[in-house]
Write an enzyme that holds these catalytic residues in place. Structure first.
Site, PDB file in Angstrom:
ATOM      1  N   CYS A   2       0.844  -1.186   0.000  1.00 51.11           N
ATOM      2  CA  CYS A   2       0.000   0.000   0.000  1.00 51.11           C
ATOM      3  C   CYS A   2       0.883   1.241   0.000  1.00 51.11           C
ATOM      4  CB  CYS A   2      -0.944   0.117   1.193  1.00 51.11           C
ATOM      5  SG  CYS A   2      -1.977  -1.323   1.446  1.00 51.11           S
ATOM      6  N   ARG A  27       3.193   0.302  -5.300  1.00 52.24           N
ATOM      7  CA  ARG A  27       3.090  -0.383  -4.013  1.00 52.24           C
ATOM      8  C   ARG A  27       1.770  -1.149  -3.851  1.00 52.24           C
ATOM      9  NH1 ARG A  27       6.764   1.298  -0.483  1.00 52.24           N
ATOM     10  NH2 ARG A  27       5.508   0.498   1.206  1.00 52.24           N
ATOM     11  N   TRP A  75      -3.091  -2.469  -1.570  1.00 52.21           N
ATOM     12  CA  TRP A  75      -2.857  -3.858  -1.956  1.00 52.21           C
ATOM     13  C   TRP A  75      -3.482  -4.669  -0.838  1.00 52.21           C
ATOM     14  CZ3 TRP A  75      -0.402  -8.268  -0.098  1.00 52.21           C
ATOM     15  CH2 TRP A  75      -0.157  -9.269  -1.048  1.00 52.21           C
ATOM     16  N   ASN A 101      -0.643   1.500   6.004  1.00 51.36           N
ATOM     17  CA  ASN A 101       0.062   0.503   5.203  1.00 51.36           C
ATOM     18  C   ASN A 101       0.611  -0.519   6.185  1.00 51.36           C
ATOM     19  OD1 ASN A 101       1.863  -0.896   3.532  1.00 51.36           O
ATOM     20  ND2 ASN A 101       3.444   0.669   3.723  1.00 51.36           N
ATOM     21  N   GLY A 102       0.183  -1.784   6.052  1.00 50.51           N
ATOM     22  CA  GLY A 102       0.685  -2.815   6.968  1.00 50.51           C
ATOM     23  C   GLY A 102      -0.449  -3.704   7.441  1.00 50.51           C
ATOM     24  N   GLU A 488      14.911 -16.545 -13.686  1.00 50.18           N
ATOM     25  CA  GLU A 488      14.527 -15.135 -13.752  1.00 50.18           C
ATOM     26  C   GLU A 488      13.725 -14.859 -15.032  1.00 50.18           C
ATOM     27  OE1 GLU A 488      14.256 -12.767 -11.831  1.00 50.18           O
ATOM     28  OE2 GLU A 488      14.301 -10.960 -13.029  1.00 50.18           O
ATOM     29  N   LYS A 492       9.947 -13.411 -15.076  1.00 55.59           N
ATOM     30  CA  LYS A 492       9.557 -12.187 -15.789  1.00 55.59           C
ATOM     31  C   LYS A 492       8.344 -12.459 -16.670  1.00 55.59           C
ATOM     32  CE  LYS A 492      11.075  -9.864 -13.974  1.00 55.59           C
ATOM     33  NZ  LYS A 492      12.000  -9.807 -12.892  1.00 55.59           N
ATOM     34  N   GLU A 495       5.041 -13.208 -14.499  1.00 52.09           N
ATOM     35  CA  GLU A 495       4.472 -12.139 -13.681  1.00 52.09           C
ATOM     36  C   GLU A 495       3.851 -11.006 -14.502  1.00 52.09           C
ATOM     37  OE1 GLU A 495       7.226 -10.086 -11.078  1.00 52.09           O
ATOM     38  OE2 GLU A 495       8.806 -10.199 -12.565  1.00 52.09           O
ATOM     39  N   HIS A 511      14.546 -35.171 -15.940  1.00 52.98           N
ATOM     40  CA  HIS A 511      13.943 -35.799 -14.759  1.00 52.98           C
ATOM     41  C   HIS A 511      12.503 -35.352 -14.560  1.00 52.98           C
ATOM     42  CE1 HIS A 511      17.855 -37.418 -13.774  1.00 52.98           C
ATOM     43  NE2 HIS A 511      18.335 -36.242 -14.124  1.00 52.98           N
ATOM     44  N   LYS A 610       5.068  -3.789  -5.730  1.00 52.42           N
ATOM     45  CA  LYS A 610       6.519  -3.663  -5.851  1.00 52.42           C
ATOM     46  C   LYS A 610       7.234  -4.017  -4.555  1.00 52.42           C
ATOM     47  CE  LYS A 610      10.179  -2.371  -8.081  1.00 52.42           C
ATOM     48  NZ  LYS A 610      10.646  -3.402  -9.015  1.00 52.42           N
TER      49      LYS A 610
END
Ligand code: F6R
Length: 615
Positions: A2, A27, A75, A101-102, A488, A492, A495, A511, A610
């Protein structure tokens, strides 16, 4: 997560708050809200959706006048994203408004207690509980806002950055932080409040970053008072001069922040090693490492803790540290490490990697490692962030603000710092030959040029993206230093384009994942000339004989893979150890173009934020 923004001063607050919220949307962006005080009353507007939706709603529904305002971009943690759960939340009397925020972890028993006392709740949030708790304390004990906030915060546990306004005393905003960041911008006759400094950089370059466990009374025309939440002791706030500029946080002509940040990589890698790497003199100098060299040299092992992309940079570092400095390395997901009673000794060095410096799990892993007596070193991008303050020492990456939610330039600058640390230790330990040491220094110095060359694969990446944009799955394979790059690359893609993608060590494919391969399955293989080239060629043949479609990242001039692959992307040659800095570039571009072609919101992918300040 947030983002929170607040303003108290002489200007119209609404445009400042809205612009600030847009800068903080990285955020969280599932709902947003704003509160303005027009001299008489609180005006509230809240909506599910983005800040632009809020703006639209506000333009129809409410007056936006007032020189005091607070805004929030959310968020969701408690309660689905909808209008009611959006912040600001107002107390039952209608006097107090809060942005948060939290997470307030003990909100349930507090809520029960408040309900018994007649409080009514309209949302499912923990935040609405907090604002009513403050109100209850204020009423019961007849306290001013600051004191009531302090008493309330001593009754809650969890994480927070809050701003609270009381219309009965409309010349102040009270803010506090524990575990979530909060910056206060100090202007002439005005104050700004925000989760980071980006909402106010055009107004002031003076800022105070509250420390964990601190609160501040921000009053018009009065100096700000900062105190400890726990014992009320006054703190002398450290006023920092901001380094950020407006250009850094704007798109600069690119369609998306992500693309801008991909293209910034040659410069920010150079910024990251500038003054630290002196290739001609054969010197690497980072004060954090120099001051603690003995600790590194006596380390029984290095434990790297991080999350997401930063964890991938840690994996690359594992290969580099072990190869260059011959120190055993373990790389841990911070979220697992913190909960599994790890064995940590006083001769362990823990390296915490984080772009934001606010990731809750990484922060908790650091605290745990410190409790067990380890020396903790931070590799962080955000100066003044919680992680850079909590670690014993560290080196900042100089990537500049990374706004796109998908991390790009943070990854390559983290690898740059970690490579320099490994080289410095190798020099001190004599574990690399002189020739190799100097060769790596020279090569690192020209990496920005090679990254620039790798960026020329953009058109090729776009062409390939147009072929595979409708794929449902994608496999990424690499070996050695490029195994983490495969992880990575897959992260990318998934997401930002929502295509399912997996990264695997190429040899491990046999395997299990080989069962997935058919004529519909694109397989991205990182196959530079240096490294385990012959082995990768065999892996490509195995895929080919099962009709898989191969997109190979190869060294310029490659002939062997070219014959086998369906599509190739050519990159400049580098040594194996430094190749992740180059091979990762076309994979970033490929994901970017696929996401754009699929119409995805590249900079703000769904469900993500983020800075993950909740565990
Ligand atoms: C992926 C991404 C995330 C972050 C992760 C850690 O593109 O951005 O996986 O890497 O949330 O964040 P920091 O590095 O800020 O600790």
């Amino acid at each position: 997560m947030c983002g929170i923004v607040g303003y108290i001063g002489y200007r119209e607050a609404y445009p400042i708050v809205i612009k600030g919220l847009k800068r903080l949307e990285y955020r969280g962006y599932d709902s947003a809200g704003v509160m303005l005080y027009d001299g008489n009353d609180l005006k509230l507007c809240k909506t599910k959706g983005k800040v632009s939706d809020l703006e639209e709603k506000a333009s129809k529904e409410t007056t936006t006048n007032g020189t005091i305002g607070m805004g929030h971009t959310r968020w969701a943690t408690h309660g689905v994203p909808n209008d009611v759960n959006s912040h600001p939340h107002v107390s039952n009397s209608g006097d107090l408004a809060i942005i948060h925020n939290g997470i307030i972890e003990n909100y349930a028993p507090l809520k029960e207690e408040l309900i018994k006392r007649g409080y009514v709740f309209h949302s499912d949030t923990d935040t609405e509980v907090l604002v009513n708790l403050i109100e209850e304390i204020q009423k019961k004990e007849n306290l001013r806002l600051g004191k009531a906030v302090q008493v309330a915060l001593n009754q809650v546990f969890g994480a927070y950055a809050i701003a609270v306004f009381d219309k009965k005393n409309p010349d102040e905003i009270v803010v506090a932080r524990l575990g979530s960041p909060l910056a206060i911008g100090i202007g002439e006759g005005e104050y700004f409040i925000a989760s980071d400094a980006s909402p106010f950089i055009e107004y002031t370059s003076n800022a105070v970053y509250l420390e964990d466990g601190e609160m501040a009374n921000i009053r018009l025309h009065k100096p700000m008072k900062v105190r400890k939440i726990k014992d009320d002791s006054l703190v002398d706030p450290y006023i920092q001069e901001l380094q950020m500029n407006l250009e850094q946080i704007e798109k600069g002509g690119y369609d998306h922040f992500m693309l801008k940040e991909i293209y910034e990589q040659p410069n920010v890698i150079r910024d990251t090693y500038r003054g630290r790497l002196h290739a001609n003199e054969g010197i690497i100098q980072m004060s954090g490492v120099e001051d603690n060299l003995e600790k590194f040299l006596n380390a029984e092992r290095i434990i790297i803790v991080a999350c997401g992309t930063s964890w991938h940079a840690g994996l690359v570092a594992e290969y580099i540290f072990e190869e260059f400095a011959r120190i055993p390395v373990e790389v841990e997901y911070a979220s697992e490490f913190r909960y599994r009673n790890p064995i940590i000794g006083t001769r362990d060095v823990v390296i915490a990697i984080s772009q934001s410096g606010e990731t809750a799990d990484t922060m908790a892993a650091i605290k745990l490692a410190k409790e067990k007596g380890a020396f903790v070193y931070g590799v962080c991008n955000v100066v003044g962030s919680s992680i850079s303050r909590e670690t014993h020492a560290g080196t900042h990456t100089h990537a500049g603000p990374e706004i796109g939610v998908a991390s790009t330039k943070a990854f390559t600058t983290q690898i740059t710092v970690l490579t320099m640390i490994a080289l410095r230790l190798a020099k001190a330990k004599g574990t690399l030959s002189n020739t190799d040491y100097h060769r790596y220094l020279q090569e690192l110095e020209i990496i920005p040029e090679k990254v620039k060359e790798a960026l020329e694969t953009n058109d090729r990446a776009k062409e390939i993206a147009s072929v595979f944009k409708d794929s449902h799955n994608c496999l990424y394979l690499g070996r050695g230093y490029n195994f983490p790059v495969a992880l990575e690359g897959a992260l990318k893609l998934k997401e930002i384009s929502y295509i399912h993608a997996e990264g695997y060590p190429a040899a491990e494919m046999k395997h299990g994942p080989i069962a997935l391969i058919d004529a519909q399955m694109p397989v991205v293989i990182i196959a530079p000339k240096q490294g385990h080239y012959d082995k990768i060629v065999s892996n490509i043949q195995e895929i080919k004989s099962r009709s898989g479609i191969i997109i190979a990242v190869v060294t310029k001039g490659d002939t062997q893979v070219r014959e086998l692959a369906d599509y190739i992307i050519e990159i400049p040659e580098t040594s194996d150890a430094l190749s992740p800095l180059i091979t990762t570039i076309p994979l970033q571009l490929l994901s970017y173009h696929i996401a754009v072609m699929r119409g995805c919101n590249v900079d703000q992918p769904r469900n993500l934020a983020k800075s993950v300040t909740v565990e």
